[in-house]
Every structure is written in structure tokens, then in C-alpha cells.
Motif scaffolding. Structure first.
Motif, PDB file in Angstrom:
ATOM      1  N   GLU A   1      -3.418   4.806   6.247  1.00  0.00           N
ATOM      2  CA  GLU A   1      -4.239   5.019   7.510  1.00  0.00           C
ATOM      3  C   GLU A   1      -5.067   4.302   6.953  1.00  0.00           C
ATOM      4  O   GLU A   1      -6.250   3.909   7.321  1.00  0.00           O
ATOM      5  CB  GLU A   1      -4.249   6.451   7.761  1.00  0.00           C
ATOM      6  CG  GLU A   1      -2.578   6.604   8.570  1.00  0.00           C
ATOM      7  CD  GLU A   1      -2.775   5.586   9.801  1.00  0.00           C
ATOM      8  OE1 GLU A   1      -3.617   4.969  10.704  1.00  0.00           O
ATOM      9  OE2 GLU A   1      -2.134   5.578   9.600  1.00  0.00           O
ATOM     10  N   ALA A   2      -5.720   4.726   5.131  1.00  0.00           N
ATOM     11  CA  ALA A   2      -6.687   4.633   4.747  1.00  0.00           C
ATOM     12  C   ALA A   2      -6.924   2.600   4.937  1.00  0.00           C
ATOM     13  O   ALA A   2      -8.546   2.312   4.940  1.00  0.00           O
ATOM     14  CB  ALA A   2      -7.232   4.525   3.363  1.00  0.00           C
ATOM     15  N   GLU A   3      -6.109   2.245   4.530  1.00  0.00           N
ATOM     16  CA  GLU A   3      -5.614   0.746   4.880  1.00  0.00           C
ATOM     17  C   GLU A   3      -5.748  -0.395   6.354  1.00  0.00           C
ATOM     18  O   GLU A   3      -6.853  -0.972   6.566  1.00  0.00           O
ATOM     19  CB  GLU A   3      -4.758   0.355   4.511  1.00  0.00           C
ATOM     20  CG  GLU A   3      -4.754  -1.219   3.708  1.00  0.00           C
ATOM     21  CD  GLU A   3      -5.451  -1.786   2.838  1.00  0.00           C
ATOM     22  OE1 GLU A   3      -6.142  -0.744   2.374  1.00  0.00           O
ATOM     23  OE2 GLU A   3      -5.649  -2.822   2.481  1.00  0.00           O
TER      24      GLU A   3
ATOM     25  N   LEU B   1      -9.065  -2.310   7.796  1.00  0.00           N
ATOM     26  CA  LEU B   1      -9.328  -3.480   8.499  1.00  0.00           C
ATOM     27  C   LEU B   1     -10.227  -3.413   9.650  1.00  0.00           C
ATOM     28  O   LEU B   1     -10.482  -3.878  10.484  1.00  0.00           O
ATOM     29  CB  LEU B   1      -7.631  -3.623   8.680  1.00  0.00           C
ATOM     30  CG  LEU B   1      -7.562  -4.790   9.807  1.00  0.00           C
ATOM     31  CD1 LEU B   1      -8.571  -6.059   9.029  1.00  0.00           C
ATOM     32  CD2 LEU B   1      -6.157  -5.414   9.780  1.00  0.00           C
ATOM     33  N   GLN B   2     -10.019  -2.171  10.367  1.00  0.00           N
ATOM     34  CA  GLN B   2     -10.885  -1.562  11.897  1.00  0.00           C
ATOM     35  C   GLN B   2     -12.451  -1.754  11.691  1.00  0.00           C
ATOM     36  O   GLN B   2     -13.263  -2.013  12.102  1.00  0.00           O
ATOM     37  CB  GLN B   2     -10.777  -0.582  11.695  1.00  0.00           C
ATOM     38  CG  GLN B   2      -8.796  -0.416  13.397  1.00  0.00           C
ATOM     39  CD  GLN B   2      -8.326   1.199  13.725  1.00  0.00           C
ATOM     40  OE1 GLN B   2      -8.901   2.159  12.436  1.00  0.00           O
ATOM     41  NE2 GLN B   2      -7.944   1.167  14.552  1.00  0.00           N
ATOM     42  N   ASN B   3     -12.557  -1.216  10.184  1.00  0.00           N
ATOM     43  CA  ASN B   3     -14.341  -1.320   9.890  1.00  0.00           C
ATOM     44  C   ASN B   3     -14.407  -2.594   9.799  1.00  0.00           C
ATOM     45  O   ASN B   3     -15.508  -3.644  10.229  1.00  0.00           O
ATOM     46  CB  ASN B   3     -14.173  -0.608   8.346  1.00  0.00           C
ATOM     47  CG  ASN B   3     -14.159   0.711   8.571  1.00  0.00           C
ATOM     48  OD1 ASN B   3     -14.374   1.757  10.127  1.00  0.00           O
ATOM     49  ND2 ASN B   3     -13.894   2.118   7.703  1.00  0.00           N
ATOM     50  N   ALA B   4     -14.058  -3.758   9.340  1.00  0.00           N
ATOM     51  CA  ALA B   4     -14.286  -5.303   8.682  1.00  0.00           C
ATOM     52  C   ALA B   4     -14.284  -5.610  10.075  1.00  0.00           C
ATOM     53  O   ALA B   4     -14.859  -6.587  10.892  1.00  0.00           O
ATOM     54  CB  ALA B   4     -13.097  -5.375   8.322  1.00  0.00           C
TER      55      ALA B   4
ATOM     56  N   ASP C   1      -0.467  -2.799  13.085  1.00  0.00           N
ATOM     57  CA  ASP C   1       0.872  -2.815  13.128  1.00  0.00           C
ATOM     58  C   ASP C   1       1.832  -3.220  11.553  1.00  0.00           C
ATOM     59  O   ASP C   1       2.400  -2.574  10.578  1.00  0.00           O
ATOM     60  CB  ASP C   1       2.202  -3.208  14.231  1.00  0.00           C
ATOM     61  CG  ASP C   1       1.273  -2.065  15.830  1.00  0.00           C
ATOM     62  OD1 ASP C   1       0.892  -1.085  15.588  1.00  0.00           O
ATOM     63  OD2 ASP C   1       1.707  -3.237  16.652  1.00  0.00           O
ATOM     64  N   ILE C   2       1.167  -4.430  11.271  1.00  0.00           N
ATOM     65  CA  ILE C   2       1.753  -5.265  10.140  1.00  0.00           C
ATOM     66  C   ILE C   2       1.151  -4.139   8.398  1.00  0.00           C
ATOM     67  O   ILE C   2       2.744  -3.655   8.143  1.00  0.00           O
ATOM     68  CB  ILE C   2       1.431  -6.719   9.873  1.00  0.00           C
ATOM     69  CG1 ILE C   2       2.261  -7.106  11.265  1.00  0.00           C
ATOM     70  CG2 ILE C   2       2.370  -6.474   8.046  1.00  0.00           C
ATOM     71  CD1 ILE C   2       1.731  -8.562  10.940  1.00  0.00           C
ATOM     72  N   ILE C   3       0.619  -3.768   8.735  1.00  0.00           N
ATOM     73  CA  ILE C   3      -0.009  -2.522   7.599  1.00  0.00           C
ATOM     74  C   ILE C   3       0.885  -1.525   8.065  1.00  0.00           C
ATOM     75  O   ILE C   3       1.966  -1.226   6.801  1.00  0.00           O
ATOM     76  CB  ILE C   3      -1.317  -1.890   7.647  1.00  0.00           C
ATOM     77  CG1 ILE C   3      -2.323  -2.834   7.882  1.00  0.00           C
ATOM     78  CG2 ILE C   3      -1.742  -1.172   6.908  1.00  0.00           C
ATOM     79  CD1 ILE C   3      -4.091  -2.891   8.212  1.00  0.00           C
ATOM     80  N   ARG C   4       1.454  -1.114   9.003  1.00  0.00           N
ATOM     81  CA  ARG C   4       2.213   0.588   9.419  1.00  0.00           C
ATOM     82  C   ARG C   4       3.334   0.270   8.239  1.00  0.00           C
ATOM     83  O   ARG C   4       3.943   0.978   7.636  1.00  0.00           O
ATOM     84  CB  ARG C   4       1.984   0.993  10.421  1.00  0.00           C
ATOM     85  CG  ARG C   4      -0.041   1.725  10.230  1.00  0.00           C
ATOM     86  CD  ARG C   4       0.551   2.169  11.877  1.00  0.00           C
ATOM     87  NE  ARG C   4      -0.784   3.240  11.537  1.00  0.00           N
ATOM     88  CZ  ARG C   4      -1.795   2.736  12.673  1.00  0.00           C
ATOM     89  NH1 ARG C   4      -1.371   1.245  13.692  1.00  0.00           N
ATOM     90  NH2 ARG C   4      -2.913   2.630  13.765  1.00  0.00           N
TER      91      ARG C   4
ATOM     92  N   VAL D   1       0.734  -1.649  -0.191  1.00  0.00           N
ATOM     93  CA  VAL D   1       0.220  -0.527  -0.033  1.00  0.00           C
ATOM     94  C   VAL D   1       1.054   1.204   0.097  1.00  0.00           C
ATOM     95  O   VAL D   1       2.125   1.092   0.691  1.00  0.00           O
ATOM     96  CB  VAL D   1      -0.614   0.409   1.108  1.00  0.00           C
ATOM     97  CG1 VAL D   1      -2.113   1.066   1.072  1.00  0.00           C
ATOM     98  CG2 VAL D   1      -1.432  -1.052   1.117  1.00  0.00           C
ATOM     99  N   PRO D   2       0.271   2.207  -1.037  1.00  0.00           N
ATOM    100  CA  PRO D   2       1.504   3.560  -0.752  1.00  0.00           C
ATOM    101  C   PRO D   2       1.354   4.480   0.466  1.00  0.00           C
ATOM    102  O   PRO D   2      -0.080   3.786   0.944  1.00  0.00           O
ATOM    103  CB  PRO D   2       0.601   4.766  -1.874  1.00  0.00           C
ATOM    104  CG  PRO D   2      -0.429   3.954  -2.274  1.00  0.00           C
ATOM    105  CD  PRO D   2      -0.001   2.416  -1.819  1.00  0.00           C
ATOM    106  N   ASP D   3       2.308   5.153   0.652  1.00  0.00           N
ATOM    107  CA  ASP D   3       2.868   6.494   1.517  1.00  0.00           C
ATOM    108  C   ASP D   3       0.655   6.476   2.385  1.00  0.00           C
ATOM    109  O   ASP D   3       0.538   6.729   3.592  1.00  0.00           O
ATOM    110  CB  ASP D   3       3.712   6.801   2.208  1.00  0.00           C
ATOM    111  CG  ASP D   3       5.481   6.150   2.082  1.00  0.00           C
ATOM    112  OD1 ASP D   3       4.769   4.919   2.938  1.00  0.00           O
ATOM    113  OD2 ASP D   3       5.476   7.112   1.738  1.00  0.00           O
ATOM    114  N   GLU D   4       0.818   6.648   1.508  1.00  0.00           N
ATOM    115  CA  GLU D   4      -0.392   7.769   1.381  1.00  0.00           C
ATOM    116  C   GLU D   4      -2.108   7.705   1.927  1.00  0.00           C
ATOM    117  O   GLU D   4      -3.002   7.668   2.843  1.00  0.00           O
ATOM    118  CB  GLU D   4      -0.646   8.836   0.796  1.00  0.00           C
ATOM    119  CG  GLU D   4      -1.236   8.939  -0.682  1.00  0.00           C
ATOM    120  CD  GLU D   4      -0.151   7.513  -1.841  1.00  0.00           C
ATOM    121  OE1 GLU D   4       1.290   7.766  -1.097  1.00  0.00           O
ATOM    122  OE2 GLU D   4      -0.329   7.782  -2.915  1.00  0.00           O
TER     123      GLU D   4
END
Ligand code: PEP
Ligand code: MG
Length: 583
Positions: free
Chosen positions: A41-43, A47-50, A95-98, A35-38
Motif C-alpha cells: 500500500e505504501a508503494e 505512485l499516487q503521490n507522483a 493494480d499491477i503493484i497490488r 515489493v513485500p506484502d506489508e
């Protein structure tokens, strides 16, 4: 996009036209991308929404639990909710996404895999079992993320309802197919699967056009593509040009008209031209299917695949339906059939119908602890089912059918357990039919070759041609790579079939066929010629088979059938089948 055509295996008749709805497999085959930097947070938010959606799903499951449901069921939901809130699931994947920029599905699967491998090293069996819970929770979240069956939209972006949607998937398990029962989709297409896999069988019972074994359809077809399924020929046309679309719409109309004509046969008895009465029974998966069995004018239920009551439940093998729950289902079927016999097959779990896919560990499930083998290994569970079936026999005619028998000791042990269940009911003052008929499925070649063992002890036989073919020809019925070898007309299959029908007749016990061969109109004449008088099939096939029967003269079929049985040459058999169609 240019139109293209795919060829696979036809499993359920008819034409479906609609837009593709792609289902991605939840656990294994998730998309992997960075996932690109920008967008990080949307990604994370995705996941949080799911996770929040699954929390809500679990709460709804909790509040929808019937009052009399077992305490363990609530406990399971609690455990899943706890796992979902644990930082191991609720935080580490974020954390893994970030840190690694993985997309949400990849991050979640990475963490689930990591946790699962830690559980493998735990000595304590109870804790080790929690691995399955973690995987199930992970799958729930993945299903929400990837939009698989659990979160199918009611209407797609184009405002079309399910009837206009064609489900496209790499594979659909029989348990997942259950989710489609109350949503009427236009049809479905899968990359994997054979003609007589249980997924295909469920598609036929839903009576929607389907094609399987399409190899890479789910990669080639895109979300919302226009798709035609020609369920009779196993052909899928993607983005058809207008003239092709019109041809298929015409065919669709013709099929509808033919069905309407057939429906007039509902009350006509299935009697051949020379006056032989044939019984046509229904195969069902749930008691509710009795409505379509009655609608098709079935003489009764020839095969109630009771294992579908056991599949797709939260908690897998730790959450089987109780005796009372089963009893209610069996009684419902008996009452819905209004005095017509209901043949309830005891649990045929295993192979492509695992109680819980996560628990499937057998190296070769089709040859493993399946059906009666599983039941004899779990006598308490089996006794509960036998008591439930017996109790239902107090409400109308019930027959008990046992799958996958091959050994004399299995027959003896099964009959012994039936006797034991009867004694338990007597002790509890519960009523049942003490003369209930008990039958064996003949679906292993060893059984077909040792029929004296069966006719001596059983009241009836039912030939399961799906497995009989699988085991005779040594081809996995769910594997599309060998689907071309799955041949009901192989002389070995025909010999075993004919031998079973003749032996049953000589012994004076009824023999039926309840495998998919019984519902195939191309084989009706052959089976009649072999002496078969009882057929059991999905309700949607009954009227077509009846029409075929009404046009037959058994006296004329018999000599031609003998010719087929004497032949070992595929070409001769094909010619003789062609001749049989015209006698
Ligand atoms: C069979 O094997 O033919 C049969 C009727 O049983 P199932 O398809 O459920 O294995
Ligand atoms: Mg079988």
C-alpha cells in the motif's frame, strides 16, 4: 568505503569537489524489484503521490504560459492532463503493484509499454501519434518517482546547494542538459558520451568540470559519496582520502587564480607578436549566453546553435517555436551583442539533437535526415526560421550560417528559399538586411573536397570540426567506445582543414573554425600556422585562446605547421606539435 578512481574522457576543464547526486534514466533503466506484502500500500501511495505531483506540474505549466503562446501549447498540456487522469495510467499500474508486487516504476513502465504496443497496431495516424504523448506523460511520472532532473532538490540532505552537488548519470541528453542551465551544479559525470557530443558541448558552455565515457560510474558511485572531478584529465576520485582532497583543493585555488589573471585580457585585442589581428567569436546556445560572450570580450557570435530553441519542448516536433518567438530570441541576441556580428546557424536538428527523443526513428541518425536535409524536407518550417533570422537583421549585423551542406542542389535550394523568405517579408512590409551574408558550414568531407562549389555561391565558410572529424574518421562522436579514435590530429583531418582555410583565403572569403578545435589551446598555434584568422568557441575558452595568440609569432609558426601537414606518421606529428608549442 574505500576510495577509488575512475578514468574517462575529459570534456570540461577544472576541478569540482562535492557530493554525488545520482540521476537515474527515466524511461528505460528503471529499477525492477518485488515489493513485500506489508509495503504494497505504501508503494501504491508512492505512485499516487507522483501522479498527483505531475498533475500539479501540469497546472503550473498551464498557469505560467505566456499570454501570447500558441493555442497548441495549452492543448498539449490538456492532452497530457487527460492522459494522466485516464484509468489506464492512473489505476492500472496500481493494480499491477497490488497483483504482481512490482515496484512503482516497474509497474508504470510495464503499463506504458503495453499501451505503446497497442498504439503501434492502430491504423489512424493521429491516434498513433498519441503514443508519444503517453510516453511523455509516463516519463514525467517516472522522473518524479526516481528523482531525476525534473525534480532535483534545491538542497540535498546535507544542506548543500547545487554548487556542491556532482550530477552522476548513465547518460544525459542535450535536452536534459538544458535543465541544468539555471541550476549551477558543481560538475557532472556520465557513463556514456564522447568528447564532442552535444551534451559535452553544453557542459563546456556551462563552464563546469565534467567527465564522460566513465562506463559504469553511475553503478559504482553511490548517492552522497564525496567525489572529485578532474575535468582536465577525465579522472574521478570517489571518497578521496584527506591528503588527496587537499591536493585537489590546492589545484582548484590555482585554477581560480589563473582565471582571475586571464580576466585582465578581456579588453586586450587578440594580436600576434608579429602584428596579425585575430577575431575571436563566441558559440552560444541561447540569446542569454551573449552576456558571457560580451563578458569574455568576444568580437561577435560565430555560432548560434539555434536548434536549442527547438529542443526540450512539450509536444516535440508538433510544437516548434513560431516565427515571432524565434524572431524575439534572435533579436535579443543581436541587441545584446551591441553592434558585433551575430552568426545564426539554421536548425541543425537530428543525430544527437533530436527534436523529440521519442520520435527518433532513423536507423543511423548521424547519417540521416539531419540539419539542412531536414530543413529542405520541411520548407514551411525552414521559411519561418529564415524570416525570423532576416527580421532580426534589421536590428544589427546578422550572418546566416547553413549546416551540413554537401550537394550543389542543396546550396541552390537553400539560397532559393532565402530569396523566397525575403520576398515574403517584402510583401508583408517587414524590414531586413537584403545584403545579409550567407555562409556554409564545412563539416562533411565531401564539402571540404568540393570547395569551388561553395566559394562561388557563399559569402563565408565556417568549419565544423566536430562533425568533420566524425564523418572523416567514421566514428560516432557520441559513442565512448570509439572515442579513442576521435583524433583532430589525424592527417586526413589536418589535410581537409588546411585545404579549406587555404582555398577560402585564395577565393578572398573569410573562413572560421567553430568546432571544438577552435577552443583547444593545444591547437591554437597549429590553426594559426595553417592561416586561420577567425576562431569561434565557447565564451569560457576565449581568454585562454587569446593568451596563446598573444604569445605567438605566425611567421615562425608557418614553416613548422607545413612540416606537420607533410607528415603522415602519428609519431612525427606528435613530435612536430611539441616543437610547435615552443617556437
Ligand atoms: C561542428 O560540427 O563542429 C559544429 C560546430 O556543429 P555542431 O557541434 O553543433 O554539430
Ligand atoms: Mg556540426
Amino acid at each position: 568505503m574505500a576510495s577509488f578512481t575512475l578514468h574517462g574522457i575529459p570534456v570540461s576543464r577544472g576541478i569540482a569537489i562535492g557530493r554525488a547526486h545520482l540521476l537515474t534514466p527515466a524511461a528505460l533503466d528503471v529499477k525492477h524489484y518485488l515489493v513485500p506484502d506489508e509495503s504494497i500500500e505504501a508503494e501504491v501511495q508512492r505512485l499516487q503521490n507522483a501522479i498527483a505531483t505531475v498533475h500539479k506540474e501540469l497546472q503550473t505549466l498551464w498557469s505560467d504560459l505566456p499570454k501570447d503562446s500558441p493555442a497548441e501549447l495549452g492543448a498539449f498540456i490538456d492532452v497530457h492532463a487527460l492522459i494522466l487522469s485516464d484509468p489506464m495510467i492512473a489505476e492500472v499500474p496500481l493494480d499491477i503493484i497490488r497483483a504482481r508486487h512490482y515496484n512503482a516504476e516497474w509497474a508504470l513502465v510495464t503499463q506504458i509499454d503495453e499501451l505503446s504496443s497497442q498504439f503501434d497496431d492502430i491504423g489512424d495516424a493521429y491516434l498513433r501519434e498519441r503514443k508519444a504523448d503517453i510516453q511523455q506523460v509516463g516519463e514525467r511520472v517516472l522522473k518524479v518517482l526516481t528523482g531525476t532532473a525534473g525534480s532535483l532538490p534545491k538542497v540535498n540532505e546535507h544542506g548543500e546547494t547545487h554548487a556542491g552537488m556532482i550530477v552522476v548519470a548513465h547518460d544525459i541528453s542535450p535536452a536534459d542538459m538544458l535543465q541544468f542551465r539555471d541550476r549551477s551544479f558543481g560538475g557532472f559525470i556520465t557513463d556514456l558520451g564522447g568528447q564532442n557530443s552535444h551534451t559535452a558541448i553544453v557542459a563546456r558552455s556551462l563552464d563546469i568540470p565534467a567527465a564522460v565515457g566513465m562506463t559504469n560510474a553511475s553503478a559504482l558511485i553511490q548517492q552522497d559519496d564525496w567525489v572529485i572531478i578532474d575535468g582536465d584529465n577525465g579522472v574521478v576520485v570517489v571518497d578521496p582520502p584527506p591528503e588527496v582532497l587537499n591536493q585537489y583543493r590546492d589545484r582548484q585555488l590555482r585554477i581560480q587564480r589563473e582565471r582571475k589573471k586571464l580576466s585582465k585580457l578581456k579588453k586586450t585585442p587578440a594580436v600576434t607578436r608579429d602584428g596579425v589581428k585575430i577575431n575571436l567569436y563566441a558559440n552560444i546556445e541561447f540569446p542569454e549566453d551573449c552576456a558571457s560572450a560580451m563578458e569574455a570580450g568576444a568580437n561577435g557570435v560565430g555560432l548560434f546553435r539555434s536548434e536549442f530553441l527547438f529542443m526540450g519542448r512539450i509536444g516535440g516536433s508538433a510544437n516548434l517555436p513560431t516565427e515571432d518567438e524565434q524572431f524575439e530570441s534572435y533579436r535579443k541576441a543581436v541587441e545584446m551583442m551591441k553592434g558585433r556580428p551575430v552568426t545564426i546557424r539554421t536548425l541543425d536538428i537530428g543525430a544527437d539533437k533530436p527534436l523529440d527523443a521519442a520520435e527518433q526513428t532513423a536507423p543511423n541518425p548521424a547519417l540521416g535526415l539531419r540539419a539542412i536535409r531536414y530543413c529542405l524536407a520541411e520548407p514551411q518550417m525552414f521559411l519561418a526560421q529564415l524570416r525570423a533570422i532576416l527580421r532580426a537583421s534589421a536590428y544589427g549585423p546578422v550572418k546566416l550560417l547553413v549546416p551540413m551542406l554537401a550537394h550543389a542542389f542543396e546550396i541552390e535550394k537553400t539560397l532559393g528559399l532565402i530569396e523566397h523568405a525575403m520576398n515574403q517579408l517584402r510583401a508583408a512590409n517587414k524590414v531586413f538586411d537584403p545584403l545579409i551574408q550567407v555562409g556554409a558550414m564545412i563539416e562533411i568531407p565531401a564539402a571540404a573536397l568540393t570547395l569551388p562549389m561553395f566559394v562561388k555561391r557563399m559569402d563565408f565558410l565556417s568549419i565544423g570540426t566536430n562533425d568533420l572529424i566524425q564523418y572523416t574518421l567514421a566514428i560516432d562522436r557520441v559513442d565512448h567506445e570509439v572515442a579513442h579514435l576521435y583524433n583532430p590530429l589525424h592527417p586526413a583531418v589536418l589535410q581537409l582543414l588546411s585545404h579549406t582555410i587555404t582555398t577560402g583565403a585564395k577565393a578572398g572569403i573569410p573562413v572560421s573554425v567553430c568546432g571544438e578545435m577552435a577552443g583547444d589551446t593545444k591547437l591554437t598555434r597549429l590553426l594559426l600556422g595553417m592561416g586561420l584568422r577567425e576562431f569561434s568557441m565557447h565564451p569560457s575558452q576565449i581568454l585562454s585562446v587569446k593568451q596563446e595568440i598573444l604569445n605567438c609569432d605566425i611567421e615562425l609558426l608557418a614553416p613548422q605547421t607545413k612540416k606537420i601537414l607533410r607528415s603522415f606518421d602519428p609519431g612525427d606529428i606528435a613530435d612536430a606539435m611539441e616543437a610547435l608549442a615552443h617556437v
